[in-house]
Design a protein around this motif. Structure first.
Motif, PDB file in Angstrom:
ATOM      1  N   GLY A 111       0.832  -1.233   0.001  1.00 16.70           N
ATOM      2  CA  GLY A 111       0.067   0.043  -0.063  1.00 16.70           C
ATOM      3  C   GLY A 111       0.791   1.326   0.079  1.00 16.70           C
ATOM      4  O   GLY A 111       0.307   2.429   0.386  1.00 16.70           O
ATOM      5  N   ARG A 112       1.886   1.241  -0.271  1.00 13.63           N
ATOM      6  CA  ARG A 112       2.912   2.365  -0.303  1.00 13.63           C
ATOM      7  C   ARG A 112       2.385   3.857  -1.205  1.00 13.63           C
ATOM      8  O   ARG A 112       2.015   4.425  -0.922  1.00 13.63           O
ATOM      9  N   LEU A 113       2.100   2.917  -2.497  1.00 11.75           N
ATOM     10  CA  LEU A 113       1.531   4.388  -3.393  1.00 11.75           C
ATOM     11  C   LEU A 113       0.196   4.489  -3.175  1.00 11.75           C
ATOM     12  O   LEU A 113      -0.191   5.637  -3.253  1.00 11.75           O
ATOM     13  N   THR A 114      -0.812   3.660  -2.699  1.00 15.74           N
ATOM     14  CA  THR A 114      -1.927   3.658  -2.220  1.00 15.74           C
ATOM     15  C   THR A 114      -2.186   5.064  -1.258  1.00 15.74           C
ATOM     16  O   THR A 114      -3.116   5.813  -1.398  1.00 15.74           O
ATOM     17  N   ARG A 115      -1.531   4.678  -0.100  1.00 18.46           N
ATOM     18  CA  ARG A 115      -1.523   5.769   0.969  1.00 18.46           C
ATOM     19  C   ARG A 115      -0.913   7.185   0.712  1.00 18.46           C
ATOM     20  O   ARG A 115      -1.575   8.339   0.843  1.00 18.46           O
ATOM     21  N   ARG A 116      -0.033   7.077  -0.663  1.00 19.61           N
ATOM     22  CA  ARG A 116       0.535   8.403  -1.138  1.00 19.61           C
ATOM     23  C   ARG A 116      -0.564   9.313  -1.762  1.00 19.61           C
ATOM     24  O   ARG A 116      -0.547  10.381  -1.895  1.00 19.61           O
ATOM     25  N   ILE A 117      -1.402   8.653  -2.464  1.00 14.98           N
ATOM     26  CA  ILE A 117      -2.328   9.251  -3.517  1.00 14.98           C
ATOM     27  C   ILE A 117      -3.688   9.284  -2.923  1.00 14.98           C
ATOM     28  O   ILE A 117      -4.473  10.148  -3.278  1.00 14.98           O
TER      29      ILE A 117
END
Lengths: 143, 99
Positions: free
Chosen positions: B35-41
């Protein structure tokens, strides 16, 4: 891969977008993919390259072919495509070796780059290791 | 992973938000991993459903959702080959290193 893009086409509204991010094939050599490594201190000092296993990125070549195929079929149009340089930061050589052993398992650190990293980190104890990865960014649009 | 920061300069997210119409959008992320990118966007999109076939990664991702984003992110086990969603239900599909 084509099937996944067909599924994306199904769940998207009209004029919806597909965003595809995947490692770029352009930095491959016949020995595998090369990832530049730096030590960041006052400036970025080149230390060499990490090397990917030859053939280790074949899946991503297949992704390029899948995108080309759905574009030819008219499922999507290509709005933009570009290559990004992503920089990952590691706080030490030990951290890099741990990541190579546990996560980036298809990537290796050769002896000459390792020696260069050791020397640079000795000279710049507060420096961090920066690994640069080229990533393809495709933006497709459903008609 | 201790000692590793993936794209701390946020090149990926900045480029995504500049070029892809994600603000307020209903987004499906395929291959979200932890979820690294999920949390960022997630702070920018309207809502995001993030799927990955790795159950352990989905469990880790679910634990890492900040309180302020809990209503916007939904993680579930799934793959891009069989998306269990109705037709025409998303504004954008993001394949994050998963195509």
């Amino acid at each position: 891969m084509v099937h996944a893009l067909e599924q994306a086409h199904r769940v998207l509204r009209a004029r919806g977008h597909v965003i595809d991010l995947h490692p770029e094939r352009g930095s491959r050599t016949r020995y595998g993919r090369r990832l530049p490594v730096f030590v960041r201190a006052d400036a970025d000092v080149p230390a060499g390259y990490l090397r990917g296993r030859p053939g280790g990125y074949d899946d991503y070549l297949a992704a390029d072919r899948a995108v080309a195929r759905v574009l030819r079929r008219g499922l999507f149009t290509l709005e933009s495509t570009e290559v990004l340089a992503l920089r990952d930061h590691l706080r030490s050589l030990e951290a890099l070796e741990h990541v190579l052993a546990t996560e980036w398992i298809e990537t290796t650190l050769g002896p000459s780059t390792r020696r260069r990293l050791q020397a640079l980190l000795y000279r710049h104890p507060a420096g961090k290791i920066v690994v640069v990865e080229a990533v393809r960014f495709n933006l497709l649009r459903k008609p | 992973m201790r000692g590793l920061r993936i794209d701390p300069e946020r090149t990926e997210v900045r480029r995504l938000l500049r070029h892809a119409p994600l603000r307020g959008a209903r987004v499906l992320e395929v291959g979200c991993g932890d979820g690294r990118l999920t949390r960022r966007i997630a702070g920018v999109v309207g809502s995001i459903v993030a799927i990955d076939p790795d159950e352990a990664a989905i469990a880790r991702a679910s634990r890492r959702v900040p309180a302020g984003l809990r209503g916007r992110i939904h993680f579930q086990v799934g793959s891009g080959e069989a998306m269990p969603f109705p037709a025409h239900s998303f504004d954008a599909v993001l394949f994050s290193w998963s195509l």
